[in-house]
Motif scaffolding. Structure first.
Motif, PDB file in Angstrom:
ATOM      1  N   SER A 103       0.951  -1.068  -0.134  1.00 39.68           N
ATOM      2  CA  SER A 103       0.354   0.313   0.158  1.00 39.68           C
ATOM      3  C   SER A 103       1.002   1.522  -0.094  1.00 39.68           C
ATOM      4  O   SER A 103       2.031   1.492   0.253  1.00 39.68           O
ATOM      5  CB  SER A 103      -1.174  -0.265   0.908  1.00 39.68           C
ATOM      6  N   GLY A 104       0.520   2.441  -0.200  1.00 40.82           N
ATOM      7  CA  GLY A 104       0.789   3.275  -0.569  1.00 40.82           C
ATOM      8  C   GLY A 104       1.674   4.319  -1.618  1.00 40.82           C
ATOM      9  O   GLY A 104       1.655   3.401  -3.063  1.00 40.82           O
ATOM     10  N   SER A 105       1.984   5.425  -1.701  1.00 39.65           N
ATOM     11  CA  SER A 105       2.238   5.855  -2.778  1.00 39.65           C
ATOM     12  C   SER A 105       2.865   5.570  -4.013  1.00 39.65           C
ATOM     13  O   SER A 105       2.845   5.811  -4.849  1.00 39.65           O
ATOM     14  CB  SER A 105       2.741   7.840  -2.474  1.00 39.65           C
ATOM     15  N   THR A 106       3.923   4.531  -3.249  1.00 35.33           N
ATOM     16  CA  THR A 106       5.490   4.321  -3.897  1.00 35.33           C
ATOM     17  C   THR A 106       4.530   2.863  -4.718  1.00 35.33           C
ATOM     18  O   THR A 106       5.094   2.703  -5.675  1.00 35.33           O
ATOM     19  CB  THR A 106       6.459   3.902  -3.265  1.00 35.33           C
ATOM     20  N   ILE A 107       4.125   2.195  -4.378  1.00 37.81           N
ATOM     21  CA  ILE A 107       3.241   1.174  -4.754  1.00 37.81           C
ATOM     22  C   ILE A 107       1.925   1.500  -6.416  1.00 37.81           C
ATOM     23  O   ILE A 107       2.620   0.631  -6.985  1.00 37.81           O
ATOM     24  CB  ILE A 107       2.685   0.581  -3.670  1.00 37.81           C
ATOM     25  N   VAL A 108       2.030   2.807  -6.449  1.00 38.03           N
ATOM     26  CA  VAL A 108       1.323   3.253  -7.463  1.00 38.03           C
ATOM     27  C   VAL A 108       2.339   2.479  -8.668  1.00 38.03           C
ATOM     28  O   VAL A 108       2.090   2.243  -9.450  1.00 38.03           O
ATOM     29  CB  VAL A 108       1.001   4.393  -7.161  1.00 38.03           C
ATOM     30  N   TYR A 109       3.506   3.149  -8.002  1.00 40.57           N
ATOM     31  CA  TYR A 109       4.063   3.004  -9.561  1.00 40.57           C
ATOM     32  C   TYR A 109       4.812   1.707  -9.855  1.00 40.57           C
ATOM     33  O   TYR A 109       5.187   1.267 -10.782  1.00 40.57           O
ATOM     34  CB  TYR A 109       6.049   3.927  -8.697  1.00 40.57           C
ATOM     35  N   ALA A 110       5.137   1.205  -8.668  1.00 38.14           N
ATOM     36  CA  ALA A 110       5.694  -0.722  -9.028  1.00 38.14           C
ATOM     37  C   ALA A 110       4.172  -1.276  -9.721  1.00 38.14           C
ATOM     38  O   ALA A 110       4.271  -2.177 -10.783  1.00 38.14           O
ATOM     39  CB  ALA A 110       5.389  -0.843  -7.603  1.00 38.14           C
ATOM     40  N   VAL A 111       2.715  -1.264  -9.206  1.00 42.09           N
ATOM     41  CA  VAL A 111       1.966  -1.956 -10.016  1.00 42.09           C
ATOM     42  C   VAL A 111       1.721  -1.004 -11.617  1.00 42.09           C
ATOM     43  O   VAL A 111       1.992  -1.881 -12.148  1.00 42.09           O
ATOM     44  CB  VAL A 111       0.545  -0.817  -9.415  1.00 42.09           C
ATOM     45  N   ASP A 112       2.023   0.398 -11.792  1.00 40.03           N
ATOM     46  CA  ASP A 112       2.469   0.626 -12.950  1.00 40.03           C
ATOM     47  C   ASP A 112       3.326  -0.318 -13.842  1.00 40.03           C
ATOM     48  O   ASP A 112       3.065  -1.333 -15.206  1.00 40.03           O
ATOM     49  CB  ASP A 112       2.661   1.981 -13.155  1.00 40.03           C
ATOM     50  N   ARG A 113       4.524  -0.550 -13.376  1.00 39.32           N
ATOM     51  CA  ARG A 113       5.372  -1.233 -14.013  1.00 39.32           C
ATOM     52  C   ARG A 113       5.381  -2.507 -14.147  1.00 39.32           C
ATOM     53  O   ARG A 113       5.154  -2.994 -14.736  1.00 39.32           O
ATOM     54  CB  ARG A 113       6.785  -1.067 -13.286  1.00 39.32           C
ATOM     55  N   LEU A 114       4.591  -3.283 -12.430  1.00 39.22           N
ATOM     56  CA  LEU A 114       3.681  -4.747 -13.119  1.00 39.22           C
ATOM     57  C   LEU A 114       2.841  -4.681 -14.453  1.00 39.22           C
ATOM     58  O   LEU A 114       2.652  -6.195 -14.609  1.00 39.22           O
ATOM     59  CB  LEU A 114       3.552  -5.385 -11.714  1.00 39.22           C
ATOM     60  N   THR A 115       1.746  -3.553 -14.265  1.00 36.63           N
ATOM     61  CA  THR A 115       1.293  -3.963 -15.638  1.00 36.63           C
ATOM     62  C   THR A 115       2.081  -3.709 -17.089  1.00 36.63           C
ATOM     63  O   THR A 115       1.587  -4.845 -18.129  1.00 36.63           O
ATOM     64  CB  THR A 115       0.280  -2.413 -15.351  1.00 36.63           C
ATOM     65  N   GLU A 116       2.996  -2.898 -17.022  1.00 37.87           N
ATOM     66  CA  GLU A 116       3.643  -2.733 -18.127  1.00 37.87           C
ATOM     67  C   GLU A 116       4.212  -4.533 -18.525  1.00 37.87           C
ATOM     68  O   GLU A 116       3.837  -5.137 -19.927  1.00 37.87           O
ATOM     69  CB  GLU A 116       4.406  -1.813 -18.518  1.00 37.87           C
ATOM     70  N   ARG A 117       5.453  -4.773 -17.412  1.00 38.46           N
ATOM     71  CA  ARG A 117       6.084  -6.991 -18.185  1.00 38.46           C
ATOM     72  C   ARG A 117       5.100  -7.065 -17.943  1.00 38.46           C
ATOM     73  O   ARG A 117       4.922  -8.122 -19.244  1.00 38.46           O
ATOM     74  CB  ARG A 117       6.256  -6.814 -16.916  1.00 38.46           C
ATOM     75  N   ARG A 119       1.592  -7.104 -19.597  1.00 38.40           N
ATOM     76  CA  ARG A 119       1.556  -6.994 -20.820  1.00 38.40           C
ATOM     77  C   ARG A 119       2.149  -7.171 -22.038  1.00 38.40           C
ATOM     78  O   ARG A 119       2.450  -7.834 -22.839  1.00 38.40           O
ATOM     79  CB  ARG A 119       0.169  -5.183 -21.171  1.00 38.40           C
ATOM     80  N   GLN A 120       2.766  -6.938 -21.593  1.00 39.36           N
ATOM     81  CA  GLN A 120       4.888  -6.967 -23.088  1.00 39.36           C
ATOM     82  C   GLN A 120       5.019  -7.935 -22.954  1.00 39.36           C
ATOM     83  O   GLN A 120       5.250  -8.921 -24.301  1.00 39.36           O
ATOM     84  CB  GLN A 120       5.724  -5.608 -22.621  1.00 39.36           C
TER      85      GLN A 120
END
Length: 285
Positions: A103-117, A119-120
């Motif tokens: 949880s938290g603001s830093t995790i938002v970026y982790a989920v963004d990158r996880l989503t990219e990977r 899909r790619q």
């Protein structure tokens, strides 16, 4: 959710509130969090000596206004969070894994990158959230959502921290949800922490000044607060949560859960002011 700030209470208070077991509960009770503002070292000494799991502005040549410096510092911190999150996801996420999402603001970026990977690279990833916020992030990004009932053992969990010392002891829970965060981290084979440079400390309490968070079930809030004040001179101040509502669905019969994560993190990634990423591994004893 209800939060309490308890000032000055040593951890020995929690000796008569052991964590015995937890019981799932999905009712409408609101959780209570105490943030104990006292020397984190005293909490740490208790945690280690009790042998008990606690599961327990870059300088510039030009003068800026204070508002401009704050804005610049905020942008730097956000970029640092992103750097740390991306590095952790790239280094620790593999195909066919069950991943704990913190949880938290830093995790938002982790989920963004996880989503990219995902899909790619067409990765097969199952995500277990630590909070309502994490659950929503998983769903909004189209990732596969699960829970500890279906996946009680996780390959890796990634979460943020309020402060990290040189021994990788963490203070977590300033935003709430520390109980679920600790449960998920405890179920993971590898617990990885991501943070920006502001969370890096030689000793706990150097950066994080609000104290060690403690969660208690709602009915125990007054007795625990009074006991802190009576036995150790602590002061409990009630604080209503603004974010991460409904983040708790588990309540401990043992009444309390502290925001000290001792001996749990395997590696921490710090996003730095200069655009680099610093890592710190758990010391080998």
């Amino acid at each position: 959710m209800v939060k309490v700030f308890a000032r000055g209470a040593p951890a020995t208070f929690w000796r008569f509130c052991p964590l015995l077991e937890f019981t799932p509960h999905f009712g409408d009770l609101r959780s209570v969090v105490i943030l104990g503002v006292m020397r984190p070292r005293r909490w740490l000494e208790f945690a280690v000596s009790s042998h008990r799991s606690l599961l327990l502005s870059l300088p510039g040549k030009h003068v800026r206004s204070s508002s401009s410096r704050r804005h610049h510092g905020t942008l730097m911190a956000e970029e640092a969070k992103k750097l740390a999150a991306y590095a952790a996801v790239d280094n620790h996420i593999q195909n066919n894994q069950v991943v704990g999402v913190g949880s938290g603001s830093t995790i938002v970026y982790a989920v963004d990158r996880l989503t990219e990977r995902v899909r790619q690279e067409k990765l097969n990833i199952v995500c277990v959230p630590t909070s309502f916020q994490a659950r929503q992030l998983i769903l909004q990004h189209g990732l596969t959502l699960s829970d500890l009932d279906r996946h009680p053992e996780l390959d890796v969990a990634i979460d943020g921290a309020d402060e990290v010392d040189t021994a990788l002891t963490l203070i977590k829970g300033g935003g709430g949800c520390l109980t679920q965060e600790k449960i998920v981290a405890g179920c993971a084979k590898h617990f990885i922490v991501i943070a920006d440079y502001r969370k890096d400390s030689k000793a706990l309490g150097q950066q994080w000044k609000k104290g060690v968070p403690v969660e208690v079930i709602p009915m125990a809030y007054v007795p625990v607060s009074r006991a802190i004040a009576r036995r150790f001179g602590g002061e409990a101040v009630l604080r209503m949560a603004v974010t991460q509502m409904n983040c708790l669905s588990l309540f401990f019969k043992g009444v309390v859960e502290t925001g000290l994560f001792v001996g749990m993190a395997e590696r921490v990634y710090f996003g730095m002011e200069d655009g680099s990423v610093k890592t710190r591994d758990h010391p080998i004893i």
